[in-house]
Scaffold this motif. Structure first.
Motif, PDB file in Angstrom:
ATOM      1  N   SER A 107      -7.969  -1.580 -28.636  1.00  0.00           N
ATOM      2  CA  SER A 107      -8.188  -3.026 -28.720  1.00  0.00           C
ATOM      3  C   SER A 107      -7.597  -3.556 -30.036  1.00  0.00           C
ATOM      4  O   SER A 107      -7.314  -2.789 -30.967  1.00  0.00           O
ATOM      5  CB  SER A 107      -9.687  -3.327 -28.678  1.00  0.00           C
ATOM      6  OG  SER A 107     -10.302  -2.873 -29.883  1.00  0.00           O
ATOM      7  N   LYS A 108      -7.427  -4.862 -30.117  1.00  0.00           N
ATOM      8  CA  LYS A 108      -6.926  -5.469 -31.347  1.00  0.00           C
ATOM      9  C   LYS A 108      -7.851  -5.141 -32.516  1.00  0.00           C
ATOM     10  O   LYS A 108      -7.382  -4.859 -33.628  1.00  0.00           O
ATOM     11  CB  LYS A 108      -6.800  -6.986 -31.181  1.00  0.00           C
ATOM     12  CG  LYS A 108      -5.677  -7.401 -30.285  1.00  0.00           C
ATOM     13  CD  LYS A 108      -5.609  -8.908 -30.158  1.00  0.00           C
ATOM     14  CE  LYS A 108      -4.542  -9.307 -29.161  1.00  0.00           C
ATOM     15  NZ  LYS A 108      -4.480 -10.759 -29.008  1.00  0.00           N
ATOM     16  N   LYS A 109      -9.134  -5.161 -32.263  1.00  0.00           N
ATOM     17  CA  LYS A 109     -10.106  -4.854 -33.323  1.00  0.00           C
ATOM     18  C   LYS A 109      -9.957  -3.410 -33.790  1.00  0.00           C
ATOM     19  O   LYS A 109      -9.964  -3.135 -34.984  1.00  0.00           O
ATOM     20  CB  LYS A 109     -11.530  -5.114 -32.851  1.00  0.00           C
ATOM     21  CG  LYS A 109     -12.558  -4.825 -33.938  1.00  0.00           C
ATOM     22  CD  LYS A 109     -13.965  -5.092 -33.477  1.00  0.00           C
ATOM     23  CE  LYS A 109     -15.033  -4.864 -34.513  1.00  0.00           C
ATOM     24  NZ  LYS A 109     -14.792  -3.929 -35.560  1.00  0.00           N
ATOM     25  N   GLN A 110      -9.840  -2.484 -32.852  1.00  0.00           N
ATOM     26  CA  GLN A 110      -9.672  -1.080 -33.227  1.00  0.00           C
ATOM     27  C   GLN A 110      -8.398  -0.893 -34.048  1.00  0.00           C
ATOM     28  O   GLN A 110      -8.396  -0.182 -35.056  1.00  0.00           O
ATOM     29  CB  GLN A 110      -9.619  -0.182 -31.991  1.00  0.00           C
ATOM     30  CG  GLN A 110     -10.948  -0.010 -31.291  1.00  0.00           C
ATOM     31  CD  GLN A 110     -10.793   0.716 -29.975  1.00  0.00           C
ATOM     32  OE1 GLN A 110      -9.983   0.337 -29.128  1.00  0.00           O
ATOM     33  NE2 GLN A 110     -11.565   1.771 -29.807  1.00  0.00           N
ATOM     34  N   LYS A 111      -7.322  -1.520 -33.609  1.00  0.00           N
ATOM     35  CA  LYS A 111      -6.069  -1.428 -34.365  1.00  0.00           C
ATOM     36  C   LYS A 111      -6.251  -1.947 -35.779  1.00  0.00           C
ATOM     37  O   LYS A 111      -5.791  -1.339 -36.751  1.00  0.00           O
ATOM     38  CB  LYS A 111      -4.940  -2.171 -33.644  1.00  0.00           C
ATOM     39  CG  LYS A 111      -4.473  -1.492 -32.378  1.00  0.00           C
ATOM     40  CD  LYS A 111      -3.399  -2.300 -31.686  1.00  0.00           C
ATOM     41  CE  LYS A 111      -3.035  -1.669 -30.354  1.00  0.00           C
ATOM     42  NZ  LYS A 111      -2.060  -2.479 -29.621  1.00  0.00           N
ATOM     43  N   ALA A 112      -6.922  -3.076 -35.903  1.00  0.00           N
ATOM     44  CA  ALA A 112      -7.170  -3.654 -37.227  1.00  0.00           C
ATOM     45  C   ALA A 112      -8.063  -2.735 -38.053  1.00  0.00           C
ATOM     46  O   ALA A 112      -7.802  -2.511 -39.241  1.00  0.00           O
ATOM     47  CB  ALA A 112      -7.796  -5.039 -37.084  1.00  0.00           C
ATOM     48  N   ASP A 113      -9.101  -2.200 -37.439  1.00  0.00           N
ATOM     49  CA  ASP A 113     -10.033  -1.315 -38.159  1.00  0.00           C
ATOM     50  C   ASP A 113      -9.340  -0.084 -38.732  1.00  0.00           C
ATOM     51  O   ASP A 113      -9.719   0.437 -39.768  1.00  0.00           O
ATOM     52  CB  ASP A 113     -11.172  -0.868 -37.243  1.00  0.00           C
ATOM     53  CG  ASP A 113     -12.159  -1.973 -36.918  1.00  0.00           C
ATOM     54  OD1 ASP A 113     -12.105  -3.045 -37.555  1.00  0.00           O
ATOM     55  OD2 ASP A 113     -12.983  -1.766 -36.000  1.00  0.00           O
ATOM     56  N   TYR A 114      -8.319   0.417 -38.032  1.00  0.00           N
ATOM     57  CA  TYR A 114      -7.621   1.624 -38.455  1.00  0.00           C
ATOM     58  C   TYR A 114      -6.279   1.332 -39.140  1.00  0.00           C
ATOM     59  O   TYR A 114      -5.514   2.248 -39.422  1.00  0.00           O
ATOM     60  CB  TYR A 114      -7.415   2.557 -37.263  1.00  0.00           C
ATOM     61  CG  TYR A 114      -8.692   3.243 -36.848  1.00  0.00           C
ATOM     62  CD1 TYR A 114      -9.092   4.440 -37.453  1.00  0.00           C
ATOM     63  CD2 TYR A 114      -9.516   2.697 -35.887  1.00  0.00           C
ATOM     64  CE1 TYR A 114     -10.269   5.061 -37.097  1.00  0.00           C
ATOM     65  CE2 TYR A 114     -10.710   3.309 -35.521  1.00  0.00           C
ATOM     66  CZ  TYR A 114     -11.080   4.494 -36.126  1.00  0.00           C
ATOM     67  OH  TYR A 114     -12.256   5.112 -35.770  1.00  0.00           O
ATOM     68  N   PRO A 119      -2.848  -7.025 -35.819  1.00  0.00           N
ATOM     69  CA  PRO A 119      -3.753  -7.235 -34.685  1.00  0.00           C
ATOM     70  C   PRO A 119      -3.374  -8.441 -33.835  1.00  0.00           C
ATOM     71  O   PRO A 119      -3.776  -8.541 -32.697  1.00  0.00           O
ATOM     72  CB  PRO A 119      -5.129  -7.413 -35.329  1.00  0.00           C
ATOM     73  CG  PRO A 119      -4.874  -7.743 -36.741  1.00  0.00           C
ATOM     74  CD  PRO A 119      -3.520  -7.195 -37.100  1.00  0.00           C
TER      75      PRO A 119
END
Length: 121
Positions: A107-114, A119
């Motif tokens: 997800s966009k959030k997961q990409k941003a988190d890592y 995102p």
């Protein structure tokens, strides 16, 4: 190709971690806590990599050392036999392909988190 070369390559990819959740005989590489590679550590006889289903079939037909994923979903995973018949460039390209499949599914959030790209893209 040896295990250290594969390991070194995997660590050039962003946000990669390694572990041995299945015991000391299997080295697992993950991105965003999702597995993209499993490698035999005893003799490095094989490595499992995720693969696009259509490409997986094509690779299996073209290379005898690429077979359906051992202990994995055979539609989405290949096992590459480290018998010396596969070019190192192909092995590394398939490791990157496996990594990319996982990252694209985040997800966009997961990409941003890592820290995996923009995102908003």
């Amino acid at each position: 190709m040896d295990l250290e070369a594969l390991r070194a390559y995997c660590f050039t990819l962003p946000a990669v971690t390694e572990g041995m959740p299945f015991g000391e005989e299997v080295l697992v590489f993950k991105v965003a806590n999702k597995i993209f590679s499993l490698a035999d550590t005893v003799v490095f006889a094989s490595v499992n990599l995720k693969c696009d289903p259509g490409r997986a079939v094509n690779l299996r037909e073209r290379y005898p050392a690429i077979v359906p994923g051992y202990h994995m979903n055979k539609v989405h995973w290949n096992t590459l036999m480290m018998d010396g018949s596969l070019p190192d460039k192909l092995i590394l390209e398939l490791a990157c392909h496996s990594y990319d499949l996982i990252v694209r599914a985040l997800s966009k959030k997961q990409k941003a988190d890592y820290g995996l790209g923009d995102p908003a893209a």
